[in-house]
Write an enzyme that holds these catalytic residues in place. Structure first.
Site, PDB file in Angstrom:
ATOM      1  N   ASP A  32       0.835  -1.212   0.000  1.00  0.00           N
ATOM      2  CA  ASP A  32       0.000   0.000   0.000  1.00  0.00           C
ATOM      3  C   ASP A  32       0.869   1.261   0.000  1.00  0.00           C
ATOM      4  O   ASP A  32       1.735   1.428   0.849  1.00  0.00           O
ATOM      5  CB  ASP A  32      -0.926  -0.014   1.223  1.00  0.00           C
ATOM      6  N   SER A  78      -7.388   3.960  -1.195  1.00  0.00           N
ATOM      7  CA  SER A  78      -7.197   2.510  -1.105  1.00  0.00           C
ATOM      8  C   SER A  78      -8.495   1.739  -1.309  1.00  0.00           C
ATOM      9  O   SER A  78      -8.475   0.604  -1.783  1.00  0.00           O
ATOM     10  CB  SER A  78      -6.610   2.133   0.256  1.00  0.00           C
ATOM     11  N   GLU A 272      -1.078  -7.953   2.115  1.00  0.00           N
ATOM     12  CA  GLU A 272      -0.822  -6.518   2.000  1.00  0.00           C
ATOM     13  C   GLU A 272       0.269  -6.064   2.972  1.00  0.00           C
ATOM     14  O   GLU A 272       0.190  -6.328   4.172  1.00  0.00           O
ATOM     15  CB  GLU A 272      -2.089  -5.708   2.285  1.00  0.00           C
ATOM     16  N   ASP A 277       2.296   2.817   3.277  1.00  0.00           N
ATOM     17  CA  ASP A 277       1.460   3.997   3.030  1.00  0.00           C
ATOM     18  C   ASP A 277       1.418   4.935   4.243  1.00  0.00           C
ATOM     19  O   ASP A 277       1.479   6.156   4.090  1.00  0.00           O
ATOM     20  CB  ASP A 277       0.048   3.495   2.705  1.00  0.00           C
ATOM     21  N   HIS A 281       2.238   8.938   4.503  1.00  0.00           N
ATOM     22  CA  HIS A 281       1.280   9.959   4.969  1.00  0.00           C
ATOM     23  C   HIS A 281       1.900  10.791   6.086  1.00  0.00           C
ATOM     24  O   HIS A 281       1.649  11.983   6.190  1.00  0.00           O
ATOM     25  CB  HIS A 281       0.004   9.305   5.511  1.00  0.00           C
ATOM     26  N   ASP A 319      -1.615   0.134  -4.654  1.00  0.00           N
ATOM     27  CA  ASP A 319      -2.895   0.736  -5.017  1.00  0.00           C
ATOM     28  C   ASP A 319      -2.703   2.155  -5.551  1.00  0.00           C
ATOM     29  O   ASP A 319      -3.486   2.642  -6.339  1.00  0.00           O
ATOM     30  CB  ASP A 319      -3.857   0.731  -3.822  1.00  0.00           C
ATOM     31  N   HIS A 320      -1.604   2.809  -5.093  1.00  0.00           N
ATOM     32  CA  HIS A 320      -1.311   4.189  -5.482  1.00  0.00           C
ATOM     33  C   HIS A 320       0.012   4.566  -4.862  1.00  0.00           C
ATOM     34  O   HIS A 320       0.475   3.912  -3.927  1.00  0.00           O
ATOM     35  CB  HIS A 320      -2.390   5.144  -4.968  1.00  0.00           C
ATOM     36  N   HIS A 418      -2.244  10.971  -1.330  1.00  0.00           N
ATOM     37  CA  HIS A 418      -1.749  10.114  -2.401  1.00  0.00           C
ATOM     38  C   HIS A 418      -1.449  10.940  -3.638  1.00  0.00           C
ATOM     39  O   HIS A 418      -1.848  12.091  -3.713  1.00  0.00           O
ATOM     40  CB  HIS A 418      -2.803   9.058  -2.764  1.00  0.00           C
TER      41      HIS A 418
HETATM   42 ZN   LIG Z   1      -3.056   6.160   2.085  1.00  0.00          ZN
END
Ligand SMILES: [Zn+2]
Ligand SMILES: *[C@@H]1O[C@H](CO)[C@@H](O)[C@H](O)[C@H]1NC(C)=O
Ligand SMILES: *[C@@H]1O[C@H](CO)[C@@H](O)[C@H](O)[C@H]1NC(C)=O
Ligand SMILES: *[C@@H]1O[C@H](CO)[C@@H](O)[C@H](O)[C@H]1NC(C)=O
Length: 500
Positions: A32, A78, A272, A277, A281, A319-320, A418
């Site tokens: 992620d 997500s 995952e 991620d 952030h 996912d990104h 993101h």
């Molecule tokens: Zn995120």
């Protein structure tokens, strides 16, 4: 000699034409928030630490790119991305297993279950978080984690229980509101309901996990949920309490494989590396880096496992991207050695900072403790008076520390959210060499589904034929807080600090 060599070549090229080999088992691995710069960050760091030119395990598995936009935004979250990977359709940011009109869509995991396959979800976030939820549940908004937990165990899921194994955090969503650790909005004791009504083997204990890993003996369905919230960042993980993602992934593969062999079916496993991620952030290069390194170890373990089980295929893609991570700011400055000193995440040192503030220390002792144990602990040895003063007034000490260390390393982040950039596609095992190129995230789902010979339409029809379920999603969709939909991600770390 010449003859022999020629016939070997002929045989090698002839195999794919005469035998349409299909994988029996599929693993989809989602790191992620893992962008292209994340891989460079971890590789350059590894090269520095190993004083050698090394590639990361995943460098050898790259086969292409994935385009990630969602139905309502060029920058996905997500939830929409998981729904695209699972259902093969585009949907709105925030939506879990439903289309843009909040109508449920059949997922590849559900299709697997309908074919009698074994299924698993292995994550390091809450098991109720958007990515795993997108593969096995249907709610109009990702924040409906109480409902997601219910559907995961089989309660209120129109197809009944579709998950055989789950590992990850988020125990708080299984406890009744009366429990002080609960995150539920009602008094349902979902942990007991799962055990008593749906016959789950539920455990939070690392010792139980080890027994199961070593003996292979476990009653399915099986849930290992060691933490109330997300599991720890890899760099903060206490191995007495939580296994690594690699350990969970290989244990899940072994359990699923053994059962699938007994049933003469296959399995679908979603894994995952959830918290790569969260590090982005929070603009914390340390948390980000060490979760990436663990993602690489887990991918290597899955690759090796496939070496012994050649009827299995692996695809992996984020996912990104997250954070708009850049290496080399200002011009040509990128110093991975700056990242070698921290032993924990910025979030950890922010908690140390809060503790120090609470101590009955003199001002001078507080200051020297902050210099040594907060900045020094995180690997910042030359903190200036201005920086000390800025820490005292920041609303988020964790993000402040992360950005300070980032700046010293030549790392910069362009957003707390993101970004829209393409992510890398990885593949290994049966036929993944046929999926080389640049694909939309929905096409990843279609490829895996075709490979497994599944029919997502069948799962979708069954879901939609449950009219009361469909109606309940529609009514929840109407009552949900539409403002929140556009907040995209609200991670715990950021939530406290940034009020969004
Ligand atoms: Zn995120
Ligand atoms: C803090 O420490 C000082 C000196 O050691 C002491 O006089 C004072 O009562 C303490 N304050 C509290 C709130 O404990
Ligand atoms: C601290 O050292 C780094 C190099 O590691 C340097 O870039 C930075 O300017 C220094 N900061 C201060 C406040 O001296
Ligand atoms: C880093 O990025 C931020 C925007 O997120 C920008 O304000 C800042 O000037 C950048 N830092 C450097 C050294 O370029």
């Amino acid at each position: 000699m010449k003859f022999a060599r020629q016939s070997i070549l002929l045989a090698a090229t002839a195999i794919p034409m005469i035998r349409a080999v299909k994988p029996k088992n599929y693993v989809f691995f989602l790191p992620d928030g893992y962008g292209p710069a994340s891989e460079t960050l971890a590789r350059d760091y590894s090269n520095y630490v190993d004083s050698a030119t090394v590639k990361l395990p995943v460098d050898d598995l790259a086969i292409g790119y994935v385009r990630t936009k969602s139905w309502d935004s060029l920058v996905t979250d997500s939830a929409a991305a998981a729904t695209s990977y699972a259902c093969g359709i585009k949907t709105n940011n925030g939506a879990i297993g439903v289309d843009p009109d909040d109508i449920p869509c059949g997922t590849i995991l559900e299709a697997a279950k309908l074919e009698g396959y074994l299924t698993g979800l292995v994550v390091t976030s809450r098991i109720t978080h958007a990515s795993p939820a997108g593969f096995a549940t249907h709610v109009p908004h990702r924040d409906m984690e109480s409902e997601i937990a219910e559907q995961l165990v089989g309660y209120s899921h129109p197809l009944g229980r579709v998950v055989d194994i789950m590992m990850g955090g988020g125990k708080c969503f299984f406890l009744p509101k009366s429990n002080k650790d609960s995150c539920r909005h009602d008094d349902m004791d979902l942990w007991s309901v799962a055990e008593d009504v749906y016959h789950w083997t539920m455990t939070s204990s690392r010792a139980d996990f080890d027994d199961i890993r070593d003996s292979g003996a476990v009653h399915i369905p099986f849930a290992f949920i060691p933490s109330m919230g997300h599991m720890a960042y890899e760099v903060d993980r206490d191995p007495q309490l939580e296994p690594s993602l690699t350990e969970m992934a290989t244990t899940a593969l072994d359990i699923l494989h053994r059962k699938a062999e007994q049933q003469e079916t296959g399995f679908f496993l979603f894994i995952e590396a959830s918290r790569i991620d969260h590090g982005s952030h929070a603009h914390d290069p340390i948390a980000h880096l060490h979760d990436i390194l663990e993602f690489n170890r887990a991918m290597l373990a899955v690759k090796r496992w496939i070496g012994d089980h050649e009827d299995t295929a692996l695809l992996a893609a984020a996912d990104h991207e997250c954070g708009g991570l850049t290496l080399g700011v200002p011009d040509y400055a990128w110093y991975p050695y700056v990242l070698t000193q921290a032993e924990h995440s910025a979030k950890y040192y922010a908690a140390v900072y809060e503790d120090i503030l609470g101590f009955n220390y003199s001002a001078a002792l507080k200051e020297s403790s902050i210099v040594d144990r907060v900045f020094g602990g995180y690997g910042i040895y030359n903190v200036s008076l201005t920086e000390m003063a800025r820490l005292a007034i920041t609303t988020s000490p964790a993000v402040f520390l992360g950005e300070l260390l980032s700046a010293r390393a030549g790392i910069n982040w362009s957003t707390l959210g993101h970004t829209a950039v393409d992510v890398t596609l990885f593949g290994h095992g049966v036929n993944t060499d046929r999926f080389v190129g640049n694909y939309d995230n929905t096409e990843v789902c279609h490829f895996m589904t075709d490979q497994l010979g599944f029919d997502l339409g069948k799962a979708t029809k069954l879901l939609q034929s449950d009219k009361s379920f469909a109606a309940s999603i529609q009514s929840k969709a109407k009552s949900k807080n539409f403002l929140r939909r556009f907040q995209l991600e609200h991670e715990d770390d950021i939530l406290q600090a940034h009020n969004h």
